[in-house]
Motif scaffolding. Structure first.
Motif, PDB file in Angstrom:
ATOM      1  N   LEU A 106       0.824  -1.205   0.000  1.00  0.00           N
ATOM      2  CA  LEU A 106       0.000   0.000   0.000  1.00  0.00           C
ATOM      3  C   LEU A 106       0.860   1.257   0.000  1.00  0.00           C
ATOM      4  CD1 LEU A 106      -2.750   1.321   0.115  1.00  0.00           C
ATOM      5  CD2 LEU A 106      -2.721   1.068   2.612  1.00  0.00           C
ATOM      6  N   ILE A 107       1.924   1.260   0.790  1.00  0.00           N
ATOM      7  CA  ILE A 107       2.836   2.415   0.809  1.00  0.00           C
ATOM      8  C   ILE A 107       3.532   2.548  -0.534  1.00  0.00           C
ATOM      9  CG2 ILE A 107       4.924   3.345   1.882  1.00  0.00           C
ATOM     10  CD1 ILE A 107       4.042   2.150   4.502  1.00  0.00           C
ATOM     11  N   CYS A 108       3.844   1.428  -1.165  1.00  0.00           N
ATOM     12  CA  CYS A 108       4.482   1.456  -2.482  1.00  0.00           C
ATOM     13  C   CYS A 108       3.591   2.166  -3.494  1.00  0.00           C
ATOM     14  CB  CYS A 108       4.778   0.022  -2.929  1.00  0.00           C
ATOM     15  SG  CYS A 108       5.596  -0.106  -4.521  1.00  0.00           S
ATOM     16  N   ALA A 109       2.300   1.792  -3.528  1.00  0.00           N
ATOM     17  CA  ALA A 109       1.364   2.427  -4.461  1.00  0.00           C
ATOM     18  C   ALA A 109       1.129   3.889  -4.100  1.00  0.00           C
ATOM     19  CB  ALA A 109       0.045   1.665  -4.463  1.00  0.00           C
ATOM     20  N   THR A 110       1.057   4.185  -2.794  1.00  0.00           N
ATOM     21  CA  THR A 110       0.855   5.563  -2.353  1.00  0.00           C
ATOM     22  C   THR A 110       1.989   6.470  -2.803  1.00  0.00           C
ATOM     23  OG1 THR A 110      -0.371   4.812  -0.394  1.00  0.00           O
ATOM     24  CG2 THR A 110       0.521   7.049  -0.344  1.00  0.00           C
ATOM     25  N   MET A 111       3.224   6.003  -2.616  1.00  0.00           N
ATOM     26  CA  MET A 111       4.372   6.825  -2.983  1.00  0.00           C
ATOM     27  C   MET A 111       4.523   6.941  -4.492  1.00  0.00           C
ATOM     28  SD  MET A 111       5.243   7.983  -0.208  1.00  0.00           S
ATOM     29  CE  MET A 111       6.494   9.009  -0.977  1.00  0.00           C
ATOM     30  N   ALA A 112       4.128   5.901  -5.234  1.00  0.00           N
ATOM     31  CA  ALA A 112       4.169   5.996  -6.699  1.00  0.00           C
ATOM     32  C   ALA A 112       3.192   7.061  -7.180  1.00  0.00           C
ATOM     33  CB  ALA A 112       3.835   4.643  -7.317  1.00  0.00           C
ATOM     34  N   ASN A 113       2.001   7.080  -6.590  1.00  0.00           N
ATOM     35  CA  ASN A 113       1.001   8.080  -6.957  1.00  0.00           C
ATOM     36  C   ASN A 113       1.455   9.487  -6.556  1.00  0.00           C
ATOM     37  OD1 ASN A 113      -1.849   8.695  -7.863  1.00  0.00           O
ATOM     38  ND2 ASN A 113      -1.941   9.449  -5.774  1.00  0.00           N
ATOM     39  N   GLU A 114       2.012   9.620  -5.346  1.00  0.00           N
ATOM     40  CA  GLU A 114       2.481  10.927  -4.877  1.00  0.00           C
ATOM     41  C   GLU A 114       3.652  11.434  -5.706  1.00  0.00           C
ATOM     42  OE1 GLU A 114       1.415  13.047  -2.647  1.00  0.00           O
ATOM     43  OE2 GLU A 114      -0.319  11.850  -2.046  1.00  0.00           O
ATOM     44  N   THR A 115       4.559  10.539  -6.080  1.00  0.00           N
ATOM     45  CA  THR A 115       5.705  10.930  -6.911  1.00  0.00           C
ATOM     46  C   THR A 115       5.236  11.460  -8.248  1.00  0.00           C
ATOM     47  OG1 THR A 115       7.097   9.259  -5.849  1.00  0.00           O
ATOM     48  CG2 THR A 115       7.851  10.137  -7.957  1.00  0.00           C
ATOM     49  N   CYS A 116       4.254  10.775  -8.831  1.00  0.00           N
ATOM     50  CA  CYS A 116       3.700  11.218 -10.114  1.00  0.00           C
ATOM     51  C   CYS A 116       3.041  12.585  -9.981  1.00  0.00           C
ATOM     52  CB  CYS A 116       2.700  10.171 -10.612  1.00  0.00           C
ATOM     53  SG  CYS A 116       1.944  10.564 -12.204  1.00  0.00           S
ATOM     54  N   GLU A 117       2.238  12.778  -8.929  1.00  0.00           N
ATOM     55  CA  GLU A 117       1.544  14.051  -8.743  1.00  0.00           C
ATOM     56  C   GLU A 117       2.511  15.200  -8.458  1.00  0.00           C
ATOM     57  OE1 GLU A 117      -1.413  13.635  -5.763  1.00  0.00           O
ATOM     58  OE2 GLU A 117      -2.723  12.353  -6.985  1.00  0.00           O
ATOM     59  N   LYS A 118       3.511  14.941  -7.624  1.00  0.00           N
ATOM     60  CA  LYS A 118       4.452  16.007  -7.284  1.00  0.00           C
ATOM     61  C   LYS A 118       5.349  16.360  -8.470  1.00  0.00           C
ATOM     62  CE  LYS A 118       4.470  15.411  -2.287  1.00  0.00           C
ATOM     63  NZ  LYS A 118       3.718  16.672  -2.099  1.00  0.00           N
ATOM     64  N   LEU A 119       5.617  15.389  -9.330  1.00  0.00           N
ATOM     65  CA  LEU A 119       6.371  15.688 -10.546  1.00  0.00           C
ATOM     66  C   LEU A 119       5.540  16.594 -11.449  1.00  0.00           C
ATOM     67  CD1 LEU A 119       8.815  15.294 -12.395  1.00  0.00           C
ATOM     68  CD2 LEU A 119       7.708  13.229 -13.286  1.00  0.00           C
ATOM     69  N   GLN A 120       4.250  16.315 -11.564  1.00  0.00           N
ATOM     70  CA  GLN A 120       3.373  17.175 -12.360  1.00  0.00           C
ATOM     71  C   GLN A 120       3.316  18.582 -11.769  1.00  0.00           C
ATOM     72  OE1 GLN A 120      -0.446  15.362 -13.555  1.00  0.00           O
ATOM     73  NE2 GLN A 120       0.354  13.418 -12.833  1.00  0.00           N
ATOM     74  N   GLU A 121       3.206  18.674 -10.459  1.00  0.00           N
ATOM     75  CA  GLU A 121       3.186  19.990  -9.811  1.00  0.00           C
ATOM     76  C   GLU A 121       4.477  20.748 -10.074  1.00  0.00           C
ATOM     77  OE1 GLU A 121       2.473  19.286  -5.712  1.00  0.00           O
ATOM     78  OE2 GLU A 121       0.442  18.509  -6.005  1.00  0.00           O
ATOM     79  N   PHE A 122       5.598  20.038 -10.016  1.00  0.00           N
ATOM     80  CA  PHE A 122       6.899  20.668 -10.252  1.00  0.00           C
ATOM     81  C   PHE A 122       6.976  21.212 -11.677  1.00  0.00           C
ATOM     82  CE2 PHE A 122      11.351  20.991 -11.211  1.00  0.00           C
ATOM     83  CZ  PHE A 122      11.954  21.347 -10.019  1.00  0.00           C
ATOM     84  N   ILE A 123       6.517  20.418 -12.634  1.00  0.00           N
ATOM     85  CA  ILE A 123       6.578  20.834 -14.040  1.00  0.00           C
ATOM     86  C   ILE A 123       5.653  22.023 -14.278  1.00  0.00           C
ATOM     87  CG2 ILE A 123       6.169  20.104 -16.416  1.00  0.00           C
ATOM     88  CD1 ILE A 123       6.798  17.235 -15.464  1.00  0.00           C
ATOM     89  N   VAL A 124       4.442  21.966 -13.722  1.00  0.00           N
ATOM     90  CA  VAL A 124       3.498  23.075 -13.881  1.00  0.00           C
ATOM     91  C   VAL A 124       4.064  24.359 -13.268  1.00  0.00           C
ATOM     92  CG1 VAL A 124       1.244  23.945 -13.168  1.00  0.00           C
ATOM     93  CG2 VAL A 124       1.461  21.607 -14.020  1.00  0.00           C
ATOM     94  N   LYS A 125       4.646  24.232 -12.083  1.00  0.00           N
ATOM     95  CA  LYS A 125       5.219  25.397 -11.413  1.00  0.00           C
ATOM     96  C   LYS A 125       6.346  25.996 -12.237  1.00  0.00           C
ATOM     97  CE  LYS A 125       7.307  26.867  -7.052  1.00  0.00           C
ATOM     98  NZ  LYS A 125       7.785  26.423  -5.717  1.00  0.00           N
ATOM     99  N   TYR A 126       7.165  25.144 -12.848  1.00  0.00           N
ATOM    100  CA  TYR A 126       8.279  25.649 -13.644  1.00  0.00           C
ATOM    101  C   TYR A 126       7.776  26.368 -14.893  1.00  0.00           C
ATOM    102  CZ  TYR A 126      12.187  25.706 -16.882  1.00  0.00           C
ATOM    103  OH  TYR A 126      13.125  26.104 -17.786  1.00  0.00           O
TER     104      TYR A 126
END
Length: 350
Positions: A204-224
């Motif tokens: 469950l933590i594995c899937a949670t962190m995969a989802n969070e990593t994907c979302e935070k990468l999108q946020e980083f790209i949008v912010k840039y």
């Protein structure tokens, strides 16, 4: 002399003789190989199981439209650099792995709240990595010896504030390295599809962190990509608000003066009224122009915001990805067979 040497060099290998030699030592194989097989399997039992979760997304392309079909054709042959020559955006998918490996990005992941599948762990990712990880017994012994020789200062971080990457402690640095080794990012140069794989000991933590990593990468790209457009929008928004306030004051001044001198026909009062009206109109024109520019800046901000298509979303893995205990045991048994056979043949020649 040379003919005898050539004859010896060209002499075929007697396969049957080798097989007979090895067969004569079959009891040695029956003793050693089962020990290697069982011993290796028991050895791998001490290695904690881990799971993997993979997500895939396709970011919006920022290549200049002037390339047209030539850019698309170049991308299909893996010549991404040609398709990017006329792009004003220097932020390409190839650097996404470097972003995920940066300490700043990992620091954002450390504050994510995670919960284990059994429900016995409910904390942030940093405290989970620090206090709830399983290790093989030899790693535990190694760590204990290192602590005796060179004690590591205790980590007083309680997970409330964001970790400052400017001055990481030794333990924090090691945890950051562990996260870097657990997150893998690959970019397809032809399609620009980004594949992120996260490894962890809890599904469950594995899937949670995969989802969070994907979302935070999108946020980083949008912010840039929206950083400059957002600055422009906020600037025009501020100027527009100031111009509106000045126009409102000028309108109120004009209205108050006109109401107070409505019945007066003196030329001086009429001139004053016209001046106030002209000033009010000037303030309005400035406000109207700035409001138009603010609307354009807002449109550019929306245009600069990239879109993402999630091709494969995070899913809780139902079976562990490793260690491959049976495969490792069989591989070690085969290696033991080869080594034992070589030892028998060498010993026979001696």
């Amino acid at each position: 002399m040379s003919e005898e040497t050539n004859t010896q060099e060209k002499a075929p290998i007697d396969v049957m003789k080798i097989i007979k030699t090895l067969w004569a030592k079959k009891m040695l194989y029956f003793k050693i190989l089962p020990i290697v097989l069982v011993g290796t399997y028991l050895f791998t039992l001490f290695i904690p199981r881990y799971y993997k979760c993979t997500v895939s997304l396709a970011p919006e392309s920022t290549s200049a439209s002037s390339l047209g079909s030539l850019g698309s054709l170049a991308s299909s042959f893996g010549l991404g650099s040609l398709a990017k020559m006329n792009s004003s955006d220097a932020f390409f998918a190839e650097i996404y792995p470097d972003i995920l490996a940066s300490n700043d990005f990992i620091a954002n992941l450390m504050t994510v709240n995670v919960k284990s599948q059994k429900g016995d762990i409910n904390t942030n990712y940093y405290l989970y990595l620090r206090d709830h990880q399983k290790y093989a017994w030899w790693n535990i012994v190694k760590g204990y010896i290192i602590e005796l020789v060179k004690p590591t200062p205790k980590d007083g971080y309680q997970g409330k504030d964001k970790i400052s990457v400017f001055n990481l402690s030794e333990r924090q640095y090691k945890l950051f390295q562990g996260v870097q080794s657990n997150i893998f990012c690959e970019v397809d140069k032809k399609t620009n599809v980004v594949t992120i794989t996260v490894k962890d000991q809890d599904p469950l933590i594995c899937a949670t962190m995969a989802n969070e990593t994907c979302e935070k990468l999108q946020e980083f790209i949008v912010k840039y990509r929206t950083h400059k457009a957002k600055i422009d929008y906020e600037y025009y928004k501020k100027l527009c608000a100031e111009a509106k306030a000045k126009y409102e004051r000028a309108r109120q001044t004009y209205g108050s003066y006109s109401d107070a001198n409505m019945d007066i026909v003196l030329e001086s009062y009429r001139s004053k009224t016209e001046d106030l009206e002209n000033e009010m109109q000037l303030k309005y024109n400035i406000y109207s122009t700035l409001n138009t520019q603010m609307q354009m800046a807002q449109a550019k901000l929306q245009e600069a915001t990239p879109a993402f298509t999630v091709i494969q979303s995070a899913t809780v893995p139902y079976k562990p990805a490793g260690p491959k205990r049976v495969f490792i045991s069989l591989a070690m048994t085969i290696l033991a067979f080869i080594a034992l056979s070589g030892w028998i043949l060498v010993k026979r020649k001696d």
